[in-house]
Design a protein around this motif. Structure first.
Motif, PDB file in Angstrom:
ATOM      1  N   ARG A   8       3.150  59.276  29.639  1.00 54.14           N
ATOM      2  CA  ARG A   8       1.751  59.496  29.977  1.00 54.14           C
ATOM      3  C   ARG A   8       0.925  59.189  28.848  1.00 54.14           C
ATOM      4  O   ARG A   8      -0.387  58.726  29.033  1.00 54.14           O
ATOM      5  CB  ARG A   8       1.539  60.637  30.930  1.00 54.14           C
ATOM      6  CG  ARG A   8       1.952  60.306  32.354  1.00 54.14           C
ATOM      7  CD  ARG A   8       1.811  61.661  33.076  1.00 54.14           C
ATOM      8  NE  ARG A   8       0.348  61.580  33.375  1.00 54.14           N
ATOM      9  CZ  ARG A   8      -0.437  61.152  34.307  1.00 54.14           C
ATOM     10  NH1 ARG A   8      -0.062  60.477  34.930  1.00 54.14           N
ATOM     11  NH2 ARG A   8      -1.822  61.237  34.285  1.00 54.14           N
ATOM     12  N   GLU A   9       1.231  59.757  27.613  1.00 54.49           N
ATOM     13  CA  GLU A   9       0.154  59.665  26.537  1.00 54.49           C
ATOM     14  C   GLU A   9      -0.011  58.283  26.081  1.00 54.49           C
ATOM     15  O   GLU A   9      -1.107  57.989  25.705  1.00 54.49           O
ATOM     16  CB  GLU A   9       0.932  60.317  25.390  1.00 54.49           C
ATOM     17  CG  GLU A   9       1.064  62.032  25.452  1.00 54.49           C
ATOM     18  CD  GLU A   9       1.851  62.604  24.457  1.00 54.49           C
ATOM     19  OE1 GLU A   9       1.786  61.986  23.270  1.00 54.49           O
ATOM     20  OE2 GLU A   9       1.949  63.652  24.542  1.00 54.49           O
ATOM     21  N   GLU A  10       0.908  57.544  26.377  1.00 54.66           N
ATOM     22  CA  GLU A  10       0.924  56.034  26.080  1.00 54.66           C
ATOM     23  C   GLU A  10       0.413  55.129  27.417  1.00 54.66           C
ATOM     24  O   GLU A  10      -0.237  54.081  27.122  1.00 54.66           O
ATOM     25  CB  GLU A  10       2.216  55.309  25.542  1.00 54.66           C
ATOM     26  CG  GLU A  10       2.183  54.051  25.140  1.00 54.66           C
ATOM     27  CD  GLU A  10       3.681  53.622  24.725  1.00 54.66           C
ATOM     28  OE1 GLU A  10       4.167  52.522  25.002  1.00 54.66           O
ATOM     29  OE2 GLU A  10       4.330  54.636  23.703  1.00 54.66           O
ATOM     30  N   LEU A  11       0.676  55.551  28.425  1.00 58.97           N
ATOM     31  CA  LEU A  11       0.270  54.811  29.758  1.00 58.97           C
ATOM     32  C   LEU A  11       0.044  56.026  30.755  1.00 58.97           C
ATOM     33  O   LEU A  11       0.651  56.380  31.500  1.00 58.97           O
ATOM     34  CB  LEU A  11       1.516  54.228  30.451  1.00 58.97           C
ATOM     35  CG  LEU A  11       1.583  53.208  31.318  1.00 58.97           C
ATOM     36  CD1 LEU A  11       0.525  51.853  30.842  1.00 58.97           C
ATOM     37  CD2 LEU A  11       2.777  52.405  31.564  1.00 58.97           C
ATOM     38  N   PRO A  12      -0.996  56.338  30.786  1.00 63.68           N
ATOM     39  CA  PRO A  12      -1.860  57.523  31.530  1.00 63.68           C
ATOM     40  C   PRO A  12      -1.523  57.188  33.036  1.00 63.68           C
ATOM     41  O   PRO A  12      -1.438  58.393  33.753  1.00 63.68           O
ATOM     42  CB  PRO A  12      -3.115  57.431  31.146  1.00 63.68           C
ATOM     43  CG  PRO A  12      -3.556  56.870  29.918  1.00 63.68           C
ATOM     44  CD  PRO A  12      -2.302  55.697  29.919  1.00 63.68           C
ATOM     45  N   ASP A  13      -1.492  56.063  33.586  1.00 61.97           N
ATOM     46  CA  ASP A  13      -1.173  55.944  35.036  1.00 61.97           C
ATOM     47  C   ASP A  13       0.293  55.846  35.412  1.00 61.97           C
ATOM     48  O   ASP A  13       0.358  55.632  36.660  1.00 61.97           O
ATOM     49  CB  ASP A  13      -1.971  54.691  35.506  1.00 61.97           C
ATOM     50  CG  ASP A  13      -1.674  53.284  34.786  1.00 61.97           C
ATOM     51  OD1 ASP A  13      -0.907  53.175  33.909  1.00 61.97           O
ATOM     52  OD2 ASP A  13      -1.898  52.227  35.408  1.00 61.97           O
TER      53      ASP A  13
END
Length: 144
Positions: free
Chosen positions: A45-50
């Motif tokens: 999620r840090e890289e891809l929040p969704d």
């Protein structure tokens, strides 16, 4: 640290489509060896929040099935994932804190151990888990 094109290459080599969730999860496993799903979810999620938790579970399953990550689950512990695959290494697990570390095979080639009776199986892997106390927990146990 941003994911490298190497992740996309690994996915393609395993005949998997390159998707943002797959790259994010592969990167998370690379950064956090022996991490559980929740840890990998937070890292992805840090890289891809969704990205959703279900997507992370699905991606981990696909990556494990493709041999890009290894799923380990010592008795009494949740599943953990690592990117080190294909070398039939083993693990040490701390009985107190649950820390997991890699251990190379002690002797020989895969499956590392010769079974006393293979029961007709063609063996290609041996899973060994060494249990004990990590250095930190061993120190604390001596001080107690």
């Amino acid at each position: 640290m941003a994911p490298t094109p190497e992740y996309a290459d690994r996915l393609r080599a395993a005949d998997l489509r390159v998707t943002r969730p797959r790259v994010a999860v592969l990167h998370a496993v690379d950064l956090h060896p022996h991490a559980d799903t929740d840890t990998l979810y937070r890292a992805a999620r840090e890289e891809l929040p969704d990205v959703s938790l279900q997507a992370v579970y699905d991606v981990l399953g696909a990556l494990a099935d493709a041999g890009l990550v290894r799923r380990i689950q010592p008795a009494g512990h949740v599943a953990r994932y690592e990117i080190r695959v294909g070398d039939n290494h083993h693990h040490t697990v701390c009985r107190l804190c649950g820390t997991i570390a890699d251990v190379d095979c002690a002797v020989g080639a895969a499956p590392c151990l010769t079974a006393s009776d293979d029961n007709g199986f063609r063996l290609d892997e041996a899973e060994v888990i060494y249990w004990g106390l990590c250095p930190s927990c061993a120190r604390e146990a001596l001080e107690a």
